[in-house]
Motif scaffolding. Structure first.
Motif, short mmCIF file in Angstrom:
data_model
loop_
_atom_site.label_atom_id
_atom_site.label_comp_id
_atom_site.label_asym_id
_atom_site.label_seq_id
_atom_site.Cartn_x
_atom_site.Cartn_y
_atom_site.Cartn_z
N PHE A 9 -115.15 -18.55 -26.33
CA PHE A 9 -114.29 -19.73 -26.44
C PHE A 9 -114.32 -20.30 -27.85
CE2 PHE A 9 -114.54 -21.01 -21.68
CZ PHE A 9 -113.63 -20.02 -21.38
N SER A 10 -115.50 -20.38 -28.42
CA SER A 10 -115.62 -20.94 -29.77
C SER A 10 -114.93 -20.04 -30.80
CB SER A 10 -117.10 -21.10 -30.12
OG SER A 10 -117.24 -21.65 -31.40
N ALA A 11 -115.08 -18.72 -30.66
CA ALA A 11 -114.46 -17.80 -31.60
C ALA A 11 -112.94 -17.85 -31.51
CB ALA A 11 -114.96 -16.38 -31.34
N VAL A 12 -112.41 -17.85 -30.29
CA VAL A 12 -110.95 -17.91 -30.11
C VAL A 12 -110.42 -19.24 -30.64
CG1 VAL A 12 -109.10 -17.99 -28.40
CG2 VAL A 12 -110.88 -16.30 -28.19
N GLY A 13 -111.12 -20.32 -30.35
CA GLY A 13 -110.70 -21.63 -30.84
C GLY A 13 -110.69 -21.70 -32.36
N THR A 14 -111.71 -21.15 -32.98
CA THR A 14 -111.78 -21.13 -34.44
C THR A 14 -110.66 -20.28 -35.02
OG1 THR A 14 -114.17 -21.44 -34.34
CG2 THR A 14 -113.26 -20.59 -36.40
N PHE A 15 -110.35 -19.15 -34.40
CA PHE A 15 -109.26 -18.29 -34.86
C PHE A 15 -107.92 -19.02 -34.78
CE2 PHE A 15 -106.06 -14.98 -34.01
CZ PHE A 15 -106.16 -14.28 -35.20
#
Length: 70
Positions: A9-15
């Protein structure tokens, strides 16, 4: 071990927020008029990112894993 949901979730949000920031800065630097669809896409990316970051934090907080438990 697999990848944890908060990490995804954090990686997708950051992307998504990186894409939104790139589009926003590109419009400003190129002095373009943004079409309504682009404004909606950028706003949607920001909204989805906020939701994903909040969900990642909530999942990580409630996972019961403590620092140092290895």
């Amino acid at each position: 071990p697999g990848t944890d949901a908060p990490e995804i979730f954090s990686a997708v949000g950051t992307f998504l927020v990186a894409i939104a920031a790139f589009l926003s800065v590109s419009i400003i630097v190129l002095d373009q008029t943004a079409p309504d669809l682009l404004i909606a896409v950028v706003g949607g990316f920001w909204a989805i990112d906020s939701s994903l970051q909040i969900a990642a934090g909530a999942i990580a907080r409630n996972s019961g894993v403590r620092v140092g438990d290895g």
